[in-house]
Design a protein around this motif. Structure first.
Motif, PDB file in Angstrom:
ATOM      1  N   PHE A 167      -5.518   4.082  -8.131  1.00  0.00           N
ATOM      2  CA  PHE A 167      -5.565   3.453  -7.124  1.00  0.00           C
ATOM      3  C   PHE A 167      -6.620   2.257  -7.206  1.00  0.00           C
ATOM      4  N   ALA A 168      -6.263   1.293  -8.064  1.00  0.00           N
ATOM      5  CA  ALA A 168      -6.995   0.190  -8.362  1.00  0.00           C
ATOM      6  C   ALA A 168      -5.890  -0.977  -8.800  1.00  0.00           C
ATOM      7  N   PRO A 169      -6.501  -2.390  -8.717  1.00  0.00           N
ATOM      8  CA  PRO A 169      -7.781  -2.483  -8.350  1.00  0.00           C
ATOM      9  C   PRO A 169      -7.964  -2.980  -6.862  1.00  0.00           C
ATOM     10  N   CYS A 170      -9.178  -2.890  -6.470  1.00  0.00           N
ATOM     11  CA  CYS A 170      -9.622  -3.492  -5.137  1.00  0.00           C
ATOM     12  C   CYS A 170      -9.464  -5.047  -5.134  1.00  0.00           C
ATOM     13  N   ILE A 171      -8.922  -5.465  -4.189  1.00  0.00           N
ATOM     14  CA  ILE A 171      -8.766  -7.100  -4.406  1.00  0.00           C
ATOM     15  C   ILE A 171      -9.381  -7.624  -3.044  1.00  0.00           C
ATOM     16  N   ALA A 227      -0.519   0.702 -11.116  1.00  0.00           N
ATOM     17  CA  ALA A 227      -1.596   0.191 -10.576  1.00  0.00           C
ATOM     18  C   ALA A 227      -1.409   0.081  -8.935  1.00  0.00           C
ATOM     19  N   CYS A 228      -2.477  -0.154  -8.275  1.00  0.00           N
ATOM     20  CA  CYS A 228      -2.375  -0.244  -6.651  1.00  0.00           C
ATOM     21  C   CYS A 228      -3.383  -1.522  -6.134  1.00  0.00           C
ATOM     22  N   ALA A 229      -2.782  -2.377  -5.801  1.00  0.00           N
ATOM     23  CA  ALA A 229      -3.609  -3.502  -5.035  1.00  0.00           C
ATOM     24  C   ALA A 229      -4.119  -2.877  -3.633  1.00  0.00           C
ATOM     25  N   LYS A 230      -5.407  -3.137  -3.418  1.00  0.00           N
ATOM     26  CA  LYS A 230      -5.800  -2.435  -2.228  1.00  0.00           C
ATOM     27  C   LYS A 230      -7.011  -3.238  -1.487  1.00  0.00           C
ATOM     28  N   HIS A 231      -7.304  -3.368  -0.219  1.00  0.00           N
ATOM     29  CA  HIS A 231      -6.491  -2.622   0.789  1.00  0.00           C
ATOM     30  C   HIS A 231      -6.047  -3.675   1.686  1.00  0.00           C
ATOM     31  N   MET A 259      -5.258 -13.060   1.852  1.00  0.00           N
ATOM     32  CA  MET A 259      -3.975 -12.824   1.268  1.00  0.00           C
ATOM     33  C   MET A 259      -3.588 -13.418  -0.294  1.00  0.00           C
ATOM     34  N   PRO A 260      -4.402 -14.521  -0.716  1.00  0.00           N
ATOM     35  CA  PRO A 260      -3.939 -14.955  -1.750  1.00  0.00           C
ATOM     36  C   PRO A 260      -3.872 -13.958  -2.942  1.00  0.00           C
ATOM     37  N   ALA A 261      -4.722 -12.955  -3.288  1.00  0.00           N
ATOM     38  CA  ALA A 261      -4.880 -12.075  -4.369  1.00  0.00           C
ATOM     39  C   ALA A 261      -3.497 -11.334  -4.213  1.00  0.00           C
ATOM     40  N   TYR A 262      -3.060 -11.105  -3.080  1.00  0.00           N
ATOM     41  CA  TYR A 262      -1.700 -10.324  -3.115  1.00  0.00           C
ATOM     42  C   TYR A 262      -0.466 -10.958  -3.715  1.00  0.00           C
ATOM     43  N   VAL A 273       1.049  -0.992  -3.162  1.00  0.00           N
ATOM     44  CA  VAL A 273      -0.132  -1.714  -2.633  1.00  0.00           C
ATOM     45  C   VAL A 273      -0.386  -0.561  -1.352  1.00  0.00           C
ATOM     46  N   MET A 274      -1.915  -0.391  -1.205  1.00  0.00           N
ATOM     47  CA  MET A 274      -2.205   0.526  -0.454  1.00  0.00           C
ATOM     48  C   MET A 274      -2.780  -0.132   1.042  1.00  0.00           C
ATOM     49  N   VAL A 275      -2.357   0.134   2.060  1.00  0.00           N
ATOM     50  CA  VAL A 275      -2.619  -0.407   3.401  1.00  0.00           C
ATOM     51  C   VAL A 275      -4.014  -0.165   3.649  1.00  0.00           C
TER      52      VAL A 275
END
Length: 585
Positions: A167-171, A227-231, A259-262, A273-275
């Motif tokens: 569950f990473a990275p936190c963006i 990986a997981c882009a969050k949150h 939003m740009p990093a997503y 992607v984690m909500v």
């Protein structure tokens, strides 16, 4: 709702080659040589509803016994904060994961589970693992290649413990340092956060040159993790930095800052992607279909897994878990593919199964409606109605009453009761959900003619009919629509274009009013899923139903059935106009 996401299956199939082993019977979905689409189609065709729902569930390690994995077909397991096996060494982690995996592989279809863990600055849940600086320190470096190498090292240590998902990275873009999770953010500058999404190819591997945008990629072998882009989205912009609070910002601000990093993460093939727990302008992200499905999936073309946060759907209501059935429906409808329900997974499974049954009932409602009139001619139909209009009127005693919709033999013998009778969706609430957000809905149970004329409505929907009844109490010699139903038709229709929906257990006298009515729908007794009525009158689906019995002109004709010598109906047996779904739906 309740339908297994294609991204989940694609993700699962990545692990079949390693986990499934040889099978006596050749199965396409277990053959890594087959195209992914072929394998998904084959697996989907074999799965039961319970297996599909189970694959949407992620439970906590402490409850993930082999028996639970097998009985409920659980698709994923996670370790919550501090949830580690004894001594938390690499060896004990491997044994823990393998024991749980054996339970998953012992199911009928042998679908492997996905184990996820918070490796947010190295494999931080493992004894003697390398602990890297938190993101706030890495943002100082402004060195994407350094961050990519950290991703590679983290992936290697995570896979060494048998875990394929982090569950990473936190963006998040932290705009207020009062936020307790600010150190998980690379920077207050979205451009720095964008650049440091380079950790994603470090974790997952570099995208092949011919990759399509939005399609997740995890390199084969045992050195990479998903990986997981969050949150998603706006978690770093909450009011006063309060965790899980409301991010008050315009759409333009959301797109420019948070939003740009997503976009970068998706371009680099991020698998999940984690909500976010947070809200955007008062709307909980876990229930925000516009941003989860509309923007993330449809506009940005993300084709990976959207996962909830820990008990994220519980927080949709306040206090948390207050209306859990609603939360389940809202979260899954928003577009969440996998749901973190660490402990109360049986309740989630039961509720989602029930929501799937409600979808079946909603389909039955759509197909049971009969369109009896649609404008004065085929060249000028009123239905389907436009979803976008300045102002519409919804009127009638049956528009907002579940008891009337359900009729007799519902909870009580005679079916007496209103919205407390059971749970479901009234026709009014279905209409509210169906129309464009800009459309103003005015509901008045029995408006007078002056009110209707004064408000300049675009059109009106009038829902009237019989009260509930069972045997004896339902015998009726005149079969007229009870007041205030007839008065409502008289006051509304003629003053504005109107659709009349009749909720009844049989045909009722309507001929004297037919010339005033622009469109007429027989809805019978639709049950709890009033949304199905709105589905058809607004054109998401077409009318297809045909009368199961003759609709008379007057009660003096009764009994009158098809084939009788004196057969002179208002609408004959088998009658029913049809419509095509609206092109914009």
């Amino acid at each position: 709702m309740g339908k297994l996401s294609i991204p989940i299956l694609g993700f699962l199939l990545l692990f079949f080659a390693a986990a499934a082993g040889d099978t006596k019977k050749y199965l396409k979905y277990k053959d890594p040589k087959q195209p992914l689409g072929v394998r998904i189609k084959d697996l989907m065709s074999r799965m039961t509803l319970q297996e599909k729902i189970g694959q949407m569930v992620q439970v906590e390690r402490s409850v993930a016994t082999p028996d639970v994995m097998k009985k409920y077909f659980i698709g994923s397991v996670l370790s919550g904060g501090g949830s580690v096996p004894p001594k938390a060494s690499a060896e004990t982690w491997v044994k823990t994961v393998n024991d749980i995996q054996k339970g998953a592989l012992s199911t009928r279809l042998g679908i492997p589970m996905i184990y996820g863990i918070d490796a947010v600055h190295g494999h931080n849940n493992v004894y003697k693992a390398t602990i890297f600086p938190h993101n706030v320190g890495l943002g100082v470096t402004r060195d994407p290649q350094l961050i990519k190498r950290i991703g590679e090292a983290t992936a290697l240590e995570v896979r060494a413990t048998g875990i394929p998902y982090v569950f990473a990275p936190c963006i998040a873009v932290c705009v207020d340092p009062r936020w307790g999770r600010c150190y998980e953010s690379y920077s207050e500058d979205s451009r720095i956060v964008q650049a440091l999404t380079e950790i994603i190819p470090g974790l997952q591997g570099d995208l092949p040159a011919n990759s399509k945008k939005g399609v997740p990629f995890v390199a084969p072998g045992k050195t990479k993790v998903a990986a997981c882009a969050k949150h998603y989205v706006g978690d770093g912009g909450t009011t006063r930095g309060i965790n899980e609070n409301n991010t008050v910002i315009s759409l333009n601000g959301l797109l420019n800052i948070h939003m740009p990093a997503y976009f970068n993460a998706i371009t680099k093939g991020v698998a999940t992607v984690m909500v976010s727990y947070s809200s955007w302008n008062g709307k909980k992200m876990h229930a925000n279909r516009d941003l989860v499905t509309g923007f993330l999936k449809n506009k940005m073309k993300f084709r990976g897994i959207v996962i909830s946060d820990w008990q994220g759907i519980d927080r949709i209501t306040s206090p948390p878990h207050a209306n859990y059935s609603y939360s389940v429906e809202a979260g899954v409808s928003a577009g969440i593919d996998m749901v973190m329900v660490p402990y109360n997974f049986t309740e989630f499974i039961d509720d989602l199964t029930y929501q799937e049954h409600r979808e079946l009932a909603r389909e039955a409602v759509r197909k049971s409606l009969v369109l009896l009139k649609n404008g004065e001619s085929a060249d000028e139909p009123l239905l389907p109605l436009p979803k976008k209009a300045p102002k519409i009127l919804v009127a009638g005693s049956h528009a907002d009453n579940l008891g009337y919709q359900c009729g007799g033999w519902t909870i009580t013998w005679q079916g007496l009761g209103g919205n407390d009778l059971t749970s479901g969706t009234t026709i009014l609430s279905g209409i509210s959900t169906a129309v464009d957000p800009s459309t103003e809905i005015i509901y008045s149970e029995s408006p007078n003619a002056d009110f209707v004329k004064a408000n300049n409505f675009s059109y009106a929907i009038v829902v009237v009919g019989e009260p509930p009844y069972a045997e004896m109490a339902g015998d009726n010699l005149n079969l007229t629509i009870p007041e205030p139903g007839l008065s409502t038709i008289t006051n509304v229709c003629g003053s504005v274009k109107c659709v009349v929906v009749i909720v009844s257990g049989r045909p009722l006298v309507i001929e004297p009013y037919l010339s005033r009515i622009d469109a007429l729908v027989a809805a019978w007794l639709p049950g709890t899923e009033g949304q199905g009525v709105a589905d058809v009158i607004f054109g998401d689906y077409g009318f297809t139903g045909k009368l199961p019995r003759t609709w008379f002109k007057t009660v003096d004709q009764l009994p009158m059935n098809v084939g009788d010598d004196h057969y002179d109906p208002l609408f004959p047996f088998g009658f029913g106009l049809t419509t095509e779904p609206a092109k914009s739906s």
